[in-house]
Structures are given as C-alpha cells and as structure tokens.
Design an enzyme around this catalytic site. Structure first.
Site, mmCIF file in Angstrom:
data_model
loop_
_atom_site.group_PDB
_atom_site.id
_atom_site.type_symbol
_atom_site.label_atom_id
_atom_site.label_comp_id
_atom_site.label_asym_id
_atom_site.label_seq_id
_atom_site.Cartn_x
_atom_site.Cartn_y
_atom_site.Cartn_z
ATOM 1 N N GLN A 105 0.840 -1.200 0.000
ATOM 2 C CA GLN A 105 0.000 0.000 0.000
ATOM 3 C C GLN A 105 0.875 1.251 0.000
ATOM 4 O O GLN A 105 1.572 1.520 0.979
ATOM 5 C CB GLN A 105 -0.913 -0.015 1.232
ATOM 6 C CG GLN A 105 -1.801 1.202 1.395
ATOM 7 C CD GLN A 105 -2.452 1.230 2.762
ATOM 8 O OE1 GLN A 105 -1.956 0.630 3.706
ATOM 9 N NE2 GLN A 105 -3.554 1.923 2.882
ATOM 10 N N SER B 120 0.880 6.468 2.760
ATOM 11 C CA SER B 120 1.521 7.417 3.673
ATOM 12 C C SER B 120 2.804 7.993 3.085
ATOM 13 O O SER B 120 3.528 7.326 2.348
ATOM 14 C CB SER B 120 1.840 6.737 4.999
ATOM 15 O OG SER B 120 0.662 6.371 5.677
ATOM 16 N N GLU C 274 -5.315 9.077 17.763
ATOM 17 C CA GLU C 274 -5.920 10.409 17.879
ATOM 18 C C GLU C 274 -6.902 10.664 16.730
ATOM 19 O O GLU C 274 -8.018 11.170 16.939
ATOM 20 C CB GLU C 274 -4.822 11.473 17.878
ATOM 21 C CG GLU C 274 -3.947 11.473 19.124
ATOM 22 C CD GLU C 274 -2.911 10.357 19.126
ATOM 23 O OE1 GLU C 274 -2.295 10.139 20.181
ATOM 24 O OE2 GLU C 274 -2.722 9.699 18.087
ATOM 25 N N SER D 56 4.491 -1.607 4.487
ATOM 26 C CA SER D 56 4.662 -3.024 4.764
ATOM 27 C C SER D 56 4.707 -3.804 3.454
ATOM 28 O O SER D 56 4.000 -3.480 2.498
ATOM 29 C CB SER D 56 3.507 -3.553 5.618
ATOM 30 O OG SER D 56 3.378 -2.824 6.808
ATOM 31 N N GLU E 82 -8.745 -1.432 5.963
ATOM 32 C CA GLU E 82 -7.463 -1.560 6.642
ATOM 33 C C GLU E 82 -7.649 -1.628 8.145
ATOM 34 O O GLU E 82 -7.016 -2.449 8.829
ATOM 35 C CB GLU E 82 -6.563 -0.379 6.283
ATOM 36 C CG GLU E 82 -5.220 -0.392 6.998
ATOM 37 C CD GLU E 82 -4.378 0.832 6.687
ATOM 38 O OE1 GLU E 82 -3.142 0.722 6.733
ATOM 39 O OE2 GLU E 82 -4.951 1.901 6.392
#
Length: 385
Positions: free
Chosen positions: A113, A116, A364, A148, A231
């Site tokens: 993936q 990020s 958060e 990953s 996910e």
C-alpha cells in the site's frame, strides 16, 4: 444454482476434493479452488465466489483445513487480501478484476500500500506524490513511507495527486503500481524491535498505464476511503478464537507461573482478559456485517480498541515477568512479511505494540472519526477545506 447453505457448500467442497488432490501442486490447487468459486464464496461468480452469504466463508475454509488443503498464506499477503481485494471488487473494472483477483487470492502476487508519506500520514489527503498524464501512461514521482511488504510485493495500491490546483481531497487519483517497474526503489526502515518489516519507497519517473487507474481521475479519495476502512478492520478485527493473540500469552503465563503472581496484578490481568474477549466478539460481529456490505466508521473503534489492548497486555506481560521480561532475544536485522507477536519474547511484543497506535490511522485520528461519524458530535474546525 448452487445450494447456498452450510451443508450445500460442504458438499461442493467434498466434490471438489474428489477431483483435486490437496497434497499436489499448491498453486494449481488454489487456482482451481478460486475458479470453482470456493475462494471468496460471497464474491460474484467469476471473481472467486458463488454469491453465497458471507458468513458461510468459514464453513468452506474449515472444510478445506480439515482435509489438509493448503491455504493462501494470508499473513504473507495481508494487504492484498484485507485491503486491495475489497477495493478492487468495489471499484475496479471487470478486466482489472479478472487480471488481479485470482493471483492475489492464490498468493502468487503479493500487494503493498503506497499511501503514507513523510509529511502526509494522519493527514493523508495532503500527500505530494504527483502523477502527470503522458499519453496512455501516468508518470509518478514522489516518496512513500511505512510501507509493509514493499520488499516482497509485485503490485501496490497507490494514491497520487493528479490535480494540484484542486482542493486536496479532490485532486487525488487511485492507481495500481507495478513494484518491479523502472524507477521504483525500496529501502528498509529498521524499527525498535531490530527488524525492518516496514519500508520507504521512492518513485522516480515511474510509468503507470492508464489502464491501471482505479475509478475516475480525481475520485481517488473516495476510493481510498474504502481501502482505509477495510485496513482498520484488517488490523484490529482479525478473527481469533477465545484467548487468541497476545491475551492468550498473558493468560498462559499467569496459569503456568504462579511464582510471578501478585495480588495487584491479578485484577489487571482479569480486566485485560475481559476487555480482550469483549473486543474479540465485537470484531467478529463487525466482520460479519462488513462482509455483507461497505465497512463503516465502526472499524475505527475496533482498531482503536485493538491498539490500546495490545499495548496494555504487552505491558502487563513485561511487568508480570519482572527482570526476565526485560531481556530481548535477538536484534538481528530481518525483513519479515509480518510481525511474529506470538513466537518472540515479551520485550519484542512490548516494543512492536507501540506501533499499533500509529499504523492504520493514529489513535488520535480514530477518536476524531468515532466522535464525529459514530457519536455525531460537532466536527472539529478544519482550515484546509
């Protein structure tokens, strides 16, 4: 028309096994199982399924396991099975599904993936990786991080910015990137455990065919939300038996080492066990609901609970073991497919659990999602929209 009942599916599995030897070639067996609709039974025919009710998947999996049939290495291809496949099934074209779903399910092609970035983690929509149209291709430049399986993957689900002038959520497009293409470079990221299960990926002039675009140009954020919701369930909602996972390690330690017990820890261990069982049952119920449709924000609650429990349980194990719990077994640099939470030491579990509140959405951010989308509380002010 197939008999979409538990007994009917068991009969289909038995008939399949009469003509396919589970001890023969692994890949051939798994391909044939997928083609027979016994891979994902709730998928449509032709996409590994029979259109059966999703709760019957476990019936089929258990029947194959009892026969000693090979599985499809679900831990080695967790991103493909848990995130890429649901996204492709919902948003990809028929031709794209025909190309990618079967080798994904059989484990012949591992997926990763590419979402990020160094400056776009929790605020994923602010990503800077660019994709510029050039004829029938898109040319991609940028950097991704915390990826990953990038060191093993053949394909990647990729989110890139195709319209820098549009508001950030509207200028993104979703692609499938060939990880063997020229310009893709993977570098390991070593973690506190000593291992490097994560990577950073550099994309320099990588050409992605337009045929590998998923959905419409500029609609990438809508498609990415499907991936992100799956996910969170894939990370925090894995099906487990009672006392499965790290709580089982803690419970066995408590039973087998009475010399380590203290009165104060008894209550903490008991509370952790109860919370873990409640979380397991909630995750099981959520997976059953999701299999029948689109995952919702409830997956954020499951993932949040998983992260907090993993950190609490691993901390209790270290505390219970005392001085012996501080010994780390091995700092050798490895690049595993997945963390070995049950086969390593207490310190490994403790250190690896720190990442559970970051990966798949920080705790958060998940609390904000739960507050706004589950509880209906007023949204936080956002100056970027």
């Amino acid at each position: 028309m197939s008999d979409h009942t538990a007994d009917g599916l068991r009969r289909l599995v038995a008939a399949f096994l009469r003509t396919h030897d589970p001890s023969g070639d692994r890949t051939d067996f798994l391909r044939a199982r997928f083609d027979a609709g016994l891979g994902w039974v709730h998928h449509p025919p032709g996409r590994g399924g029979l259109g059966a009710p999703p709760h019957l998947q476990t019936v089929v999996d258990d029947a194959f396991a009892e026969a000693g049939a090979p599985d499809n290495h679900p831990r080695r291809n967790s991103i493909g099975l848990g995130m890429a496949a649901p996204t492709l099934l919902r948003h990809a074209t028929e031709a794209q599904c025909q190309r990618w779903l079967r080798p994904l399910w059989t484990g012949e092609e591992v997926w990763c993936q590419l979402f990020s970035e160094p400056d776009a983690g929790s605020d994923l929509a602010s990503l800077r990786t660019r994709a510029v149209r050039d004829g029938d291709d898109w040319v991609v430049d940028g950097q991704k991080v915390w990826t990953s399986l990038a060191h093993e993957a053949r394909w990647a689900i990729l989110l890139a910015r195709t319209d820098p002038a549009a508001p950030k959520h509207h200028g993104l497009t979703y692609f499938v990137c060939d990880m063997t293409a020229p310009g893709v470079r993977v570098r390991p990221l070593r973690q506190a455990t000593g291992e490097a299960e994560f990577n950073e990926v550099f994309l320099t002039g990588v050409r992605v065919p337009d045929a590998h675009r998923i959905g419409e140009v500029g609609h990438g954020w809508r498609i990415a939300r499907t991936t992100l919701m799956n996910e969170r369930v894939a990370i925090g909602g894995r099906p487990l038996p009672r006392e499965g996972g790290m709580v089982g390690v803690l419970a066995r330690l408590w039973r087998e080492r009475p010399d380590l017990r203290t009165g104060g820890l008894h209550t903490q261990v008991l509370r952790a066990w109860v919370r873990a069982e409640a979380a397991r049952l909630a995750a099981l119920r959520l997976r059953q609901l999701i299999a029948a449709g689109q995952p919702g924000p409830e997956g954020s609650a499951v993932k949040l609970s998983f992260a907090e429990l993993s950190q609490r349980i691993s901390g209790l194990e270290v505390e219970l073991r005392g001085a012996e719990g501080l010994r780390h077994d091995d700092w050798t640099m490895r690049r595993p497919s997945a963390p070995d939470l049950l086969g390593r030491t207490a310190t490994y579990r403790y250190l690896r659990a720190r990442g559970n509140s970051i990966e798949g959405g920080t705790s958060e951010i998940l609390r904000t999602i739960i507050a706004e989308r589950v509880l209906g509380l007023p949204a936080e002010p956002r100056v970027d929209r």
